[in-house]
Design a protein around this motif. Structure first.
Motif, PDB file in Angstrom:
ATOM      1  N   GLY A   1       0.915  -7.976   3.710  1.00  0.00           N
ATOM      2  CA  GLY A   1       0.641  -6.693   4.331  1.00  0.00           C
ATOM      3  C   GLY A   1       0.721  -5.516   3.378  1.00  0.00           C
ATOM      4  N   ARG A   2       1.222  -5.745   2.174  1.00  0.00           N
ATOM      5  CA  ARG A   2       1.364  -4.655   1.204  1.00  0.00           C
ATOM      6  C   ARG A   2       0.320  -4.793   0.109  1.00  0.00           C
ATOM      7  NH1 ARG A   2       7.581  -3.221  -0.042  1.00  0.00           N
ATOM      8  NH2 ARG A   2       6.425  -1.596  -1.138  1.00  0.00           N
ATOM      9  N   GLN A   3      -0.058  -3.663  -0.441  1.00  0.00           N
ATOM     10  CA  GLN A   3      -1.048  -3.651  -1.522  1.00  0.00           C
ATOM     11  C   GLN A   3      -0.317  -3.655  -2.858  1.00  0.00           C
ATOM     12  OE1 GLN A   3      -3.698  -0.338  -1.393  1.00  0.00           O
ATOM     13  NE2 GLN A   3      -5.090  -1.150  -2.942  1.00  0.00           N
ATOM     14  N   ILE A   4      -0.321  -4.786  -3.513  1.00  0.00           N
ATOM     15  CA  ILE A   4       0.367  -4.958  -4.787  1.00  0.00           C
ATOM     16  C   ILE A   4      -0.677  -4.854  -5.899  1.00  0.00           C
ATOM     17  CG2 ILE A   4       1.876  -6.421  -6.148  1.00  0.00           C
ATOM     18  CD1 ILE A   4       3.137  -5.435  -3.561  1.00  0.00           C
ATOM     19  N   ILE A   5      -0.528  -3.851  -6.752  1.00  0.00           N
ATOM     20  CA  ILE A   5      -1.462  -3.620  -7.849  1.00  0.00           C
ATOM     21  C   ILE A   5      -0.769  -3.965  -9.162  1.00  0.00           C
ATOM     22  CG2 ILE A   5      -2.923  -1.919  -8.983  1.00  0.00           C
ATOM     23  CD1 ILE A   5      -2.985  -0.379  -6.376  1.00  0.00           C
ATOM     24  N   THR A   6      -1.444  -4.762  -9.989  1.00  0.00           N
ATOM     25  CA  THR A   6      -0.833  -5.226 -11.235  1.00  0.00           C
ATOM     26  C   THR A   6      -0.471  -4.061 -12.149  1.00  0.00           C
ATOM     27  OG1 THR A   6      -2.139  -7.255 -11.065  1.00  0.00           O
ATOM     28  CG2 THR A   6      -1.150  -6.770 -13.203  1.00  0.00           C
ATOM     29  N   LYS A   7      -1.308  -3.066 -12.224  1.00  0.00           N
ATOM     30  CA  LYS A   7      -1.043  -1.911 -13.096  1.00  0.00           C
ATOM     31  C   LYS A   7       0.212  -1.179 -12.663  1.00  0.00           C
ATOM     32  CE  LYS A   7      -3.332   2.156 -15.038  1.00  0.00           C
ATOM     33  NZ  LYS A   7      -4.587   2.963 -15.029  1.00  0.00           N
ATOM     34  N   VAL A   8       0.406  -1.040 -11.358  1.00  0.00           N
ATOM     35  CA  VAL A   8       1.603  -0.369 -10.844  1.00  0.00           C
ATOM     36  C   VAL A   8       2.838  -1.215 -11.102  1.00  0.00           C
ATOM     37  CG1 VAL A   8       2.688   0.582  -8.777  1.00  0.00           C
ATOM     38  CG2 VAL A   8       0.227   0.833  -9.121  1.00  0.00           C
ATOM     39  N   VAL A   9       2.679  -2.525 -10.924  1.00  0.00           N
ATOM     40  CA  VAL A   9       3.818  -3.430 -11.177  1.00  0.00           C
ATOM     41  C   VAL A   9       4.224  -3.369 -12.645  1.00  0.00           C
ATOM     42  CG1 VAL A   9       4.515  -5.850 -11.203  1.00  0.00           C
ATOM     43  CG2 VAL A   9       3.245  -4.938  -9.251  1.00  0.00           C
ATOM     44  N   ARG A  10       3.252  -3.343 -13.550  1.00  0.00           N
ATOM     45  CA  ARG A  10       3.554  -3.269 -14.978  1.00  0.00           C
ATOM     46  C   ARG A  10       4.288  -1.960 -15.309  1.00  0.00           C
ATOM     47  NH1 ARG A  10      -1.101  -3.959 -16.596  1.00  0.00           N
ATOM     48  NH2 ARG A  10      -1.043  -6.210 -16.980  1.00  0.00           N
TER      49      ARG A  10
END
Length: 211
Positions: A156-165
């Protein structure tokens, strides 16, 4: 006898002259009207031709036909006034309209909103999710691997690789995560227990000094 014939002859001549004049005027008037009819017929033919051309152009352009204007109301229908509503009926309608917004503010209407707000508040932050994932992982993980794992665990959540990094680099800067490089790839792990305790104590001291 000769005296009686002369007035009759003069009267006949007068009538004959009048009839001839009327006949001549009739012929001229008929010719004039015939010429006007021919001219009007030519104008009508030209207008019909233009109308056909305009219709074909409108169809080619895809223009829809404008609705016909409603006919003017007759004098009988215009003379009949519209029935008036009773005062009680108008007031009851206003009361119903005023009550309808109030029902939206009732506790029953607020329950779904309250549940949604509670569910949103109960969700962990991205930082907490990354910390928990690093703590549960026994091997170093890249930002892409962490993003994929969190996206599968929380659809249900939008997980973005750039934000995680970026979040991982922020944790590394706060000594709340460790970064290792293997060739061109960068991997992240949870900090050692000593590093984690030192980071927490440093954070607590900075908060105390701030106060």
């Amino acid at each position: 006898m000769p005296g009686t014939t002369t007035p009759a002859t003069e009267l006949t001549s007068q009538y004959a002259a009048q009839v001839s004049g009327d006949l001549e005027r009739n012929v001229k008037e008929r010719e004039r009207i015939t010429a006007e009819i021919a001219s009007l017929q030519e104008q009508l033919t030209a207008l019909q031709h233009d109308h056909a051309v305009l219709l074909s152009m409108r169809q080619a352009l895809g223009i829809t036909e404008a609705p016909a204007e409603p006919a003017a109301p007759s004098s009988e229908s215009a003379a009949v006034p519209a029935p008036r509503r009773k005062a009680g009926t108008a007031r009851s309608g206003k009361q119903k309209a005023q009550k309808s917004p109030a029902t939206q503010g009732s506790p029953a209407a607020k329950k779904p909103a309250a549940k949604t707000a509670g569910a949103t508040a109960a969700q962990p932050t991205l930082v907490e999710l990354i910390r928990d994932h690093l703590a549960a992982s026994k091997e170093p993980r890249s930002a892409a691997e962490i993003s994929a794992a969190l996206g599968a665990a929380h659809p249900g959540r939008q997980i973005i690789t750039k934000v995680v990094r970026g979040t991982l680099e922020g944790l590394v800067a706060k000594s709340q995560a460790e970064r290792t490089r293997q060739g061109k790839s960068v991997f992240y792990t949870a900090p050692a227990p000593e590093s984690a305790s030192a980071s927490e104590s440093g954070t607590q001291q900075s908060e105390d000094s701030g106060h």
